[in-house]
Design an enzyme around this catalytic site. Structure first.
Site, PDB file in Angstrom:
ATOM      1  N   TYR A  89       0.847  -1.191   0.000  1.00  0.00           N
ATOM      2  CA  TYR A  89       0.000   0.000   0.000  1.00  0.00           C
ATOM      3  C   TYR A  89       0.881   1.239   0.000  1.00  0.00           C
ATOM      4  O   TYR A  89       1.867   1.322   0.743  1.00  0.00           O
ATOM      5  CB  TYR A  89      -0.901  -0.009   1.234  1.00  0.00           C
ATOM      6  CG  TYR A  89      -1.702   1.263   1.435  1.00  0.00           C
ATOM      7  CD1 TYR A  89      -2.913   1.455   0.782  1.00  0.00           C
ATOM      8  CD2 TYR A  89      -1.242   2.273   2.285  1.00  0.00           C
ATOM      9  CE1 TYR A  89      -3.641   2.625   0.956  1.00  0.00           C
ATOM     10  CE2 TYR A  89      -1.965   3.435   2.461  1.00  0.00           C
ATOM     11  CZ  TYR A  89      -3.161   3.609   1.798  1.00  0.00           C
ATOM     12  OH  TYR A  89      -3.876   4.766   1.969  1.00  0.00           O
ATOM     13  N   HIS A  90       0.525   2.238  -0.814  1.00  0.00           N
ATOM     14  CA  HIS A  90       1.339   3.447  -0.982  1.00  0.00           C
ATOM     15  C   HIS A  90       0.813   4.575  -0.102  1.00  0.00           C
ATOM     16  O   HIS A  90      -0.302   5.074  -0.303  1.00  0.00           O
ATOM     17  CB  HIS A  90       1.305   3.876  -2.447  1.00  0.00           C
ATOM     18  CG  HIS A  90       2.457   4.754  -2.849  1.00  0.00           C
ATOM     19  ND1 HIS A  90       2.758   5.936  -2.197  1.00  0.00           N
ATOM     20  CD2 HIS A  90       3.374   4.621  -3.838  1.00  0.00           C
ATOM     21  CE1 HIS A  90       3.813   6.498  -2.777  1.00  0.00           C
ATOM     22  NE2 HIS A  90       4.212   5.704  -3.766  1.00  0.00           N
ATOM     23  N   GLY A  91       1.591   4.984   0.890  1.00  0.00           N
ATOM     24  CA  GLY A  91       1.208   6.102   1.731  1.00  0.00           C
ATOM     25  C   GLY A  91       1.419   7.431   1.028  1.00  0.00           C
ATOM     26  O   GLY A  91       1.945   7.487  -0.090  1.00  0.00           O
ATOM     27  N   SER A 156       3.910  -0.837  -5.968  1.00  0.00           N
ATOM     28  CA  SER A 156       2.621  -0.449  -5.408  1.00  0.00           C
ATOM     29  C   SER A 156       1.669  -0.216  -6.572  1.00  0.00           C
ATOM     30  O   SER A 156       1.804   0.783  -7.288  1.00  0.00           O
ATOM     31  CB  SER A 156       2.750   0.832  -4.576  1.00  0.00           C
ATOM     32  OG  SER A 156       1.472   1.293  -4.190  1.00  0.00           O
ATOM     33  N   GLU A 162      -2.805   6.437  -5.511  1.00  0.00           N
ATOM     34  CA  GLU A 162      -3.126   5.991  -4.154  1.00  0.00           C
ATOM     35  C   GLU A 162      -2.509   6.919  -3.122  1.00  0.00           C
ATOM     36  O   GLU A 162      -3.126   7.233  -2.093  1.00  0.00           O
ATOM     37  CB  GLU A 162      -2.616   4.565  -3.961  1.00  0.00           C
ATOM     38  CG  GLU A 162      -3.133   3.864  -2.721  1.00  0.00           C
ATOM     39  CD  GLU A 162      -2.846   2.377  -2.789  1.00  0.00           C
ATOM     40  OE1 GLU A 162      -3.727   1.638  -3.290  1.00  0.00           O
ATOM     41  OE2 GLU A 162      -1.755   1.952  -2.368  1.00  0.00           O
TER      42      GLU A 162
END
Length: 311
Positions: A89-91, A156, A162
């Protein structure tokens, strides 16, 4: 005057940590250039000649991770000994991923190549750093070549979209991206899901506005600035690997597919790609639901720095 001063201070606090990270990244590239000139290095940036420089970089970011986010890494035993694809998951700022790369190199002396968006390679003054840390374009050929050479490759699927438009609900924004599954099928390697707890509480983006979304979709450039940098607790979890098919070897797969017609073979691989992609998305979502409070809560994420029971 007091209100103005407090407002300016609040703005600086919100943006100073992300700007500090950018400063450290460029400083790292400058130090690498000095190291390259003093050592007269002309070797491939991925060669072992650069390992001492990589170790120094990893130590710096690991110390930063420990001090600022109390960083923990769990599930390293789930990484395959050989090649594989890490999906995460890409913050808003993938600083957690940088922490992961650093600790992986310090613990296992292993380099994980990172697929990055095209705009990253257009940033000035970072060419050497990108090469030494193994950042590559997301082309199918580049990824297959890296896997063939035994590297872990991370991607990602949500990417910049995202990062910009997901929020504390931790919604995956993969769209119809299944290229990573196709590469994994072609290379016959497992996919390993990964997620960092509280990454959205540490760094956030402003709420999505239609103008920001249109601007990104037309330019593919991240104009929206991140803010935050609060010292919340970060824990990266590496999930169980997802093999293509644990009951069939690569040789058996080739033999099985060779009996199909060209049209049926295409349909077969399309179905496999869809199922592999769906399994991966489900695995990443499972990690999020297991380890993340949804919606994310900044105060709880801060208090987790003092929660000894979770260690």
């Amino acid at each position: 005057v007091i209100i103005t001063s407090l407002t300016i201070s609040a703005i600086l606090v919100f943006f100073i940590v992300p700007l500090t990270i950018v400063f450290f990244i460029y400083l790292t590239n400058i130090l690498l250039l000095i190291y390259q000139r003093n050592s007269e290095l002309k070797a491939d940036p991925l060669s072992n000649v650069w390992d001492s420089a990589r170790k120094t970089i990893a130590r710096f970011w690991d110390i930063y991770a420990r001090v600022w986010h109390g960083y923990e890494l769990h599930g390293v035993e789930n990484l395959s000994e050989g090649p594989g694809i890490l999906v995460y998951y890409h913050g808003a700022i993938p600083i957690d991923y940088l922490y992961f790369l650093s600790r992986l190199f310090l613990w296992k002396k292993r380099l994980c190549l990172s697929v990055a968006d095209h705009f990253v390679f257009r940033l000035p003054g970072l060419k050497l750093l990108l090469g030494v840390t193994g950042v590559i374009p997301g082309t199918r050929e580049e990824c297959l070549n890296a896997l063939k050479n035994g590297y872990l490759v991370s991607i990602s699927p949500g990417g910049v979209r995202e990062a910009l438009f997901s929020d504390e609900s931790y919604q995956l924004m993969w769209g119809n991206r299944k290229g990573f599954a196709e590469v994994a099928l072609d290379a016959k390697v497992p996919i390993i899901p990964m997620y960092t707890q509280n990454v959205r509480e540490g760094y956030r983006m402003f709420k999505e506005r239609r103008c920001f979304r249109k601007l990104y979709e037309s330019t593919r450039l991240p104009f929206t600035p991140p803010y935050g940098g609060l010292p919340v607790k970060f824990r990266t979890y590496i999930g169980k690997p997802i093999p293509y098919d644990p009951n069939i070897t690569a040789e058996e797969l080739v033999e099985k597919v060779s009996y199909l017609s060209l049209q049926n073979r295409t349909i077969y691989f399309a179905l496999c790609k869809f199922l592999f992609s769906f399994q991966t998305k489900t695995a990443v979502q499972a990690l999020i639901h297991k380890h993340q409070t949804i919606p994310g809560n900044i105060w709880k994420a801060l208090l987790e720095r003092f929660d000894k029971r979770r260690k």
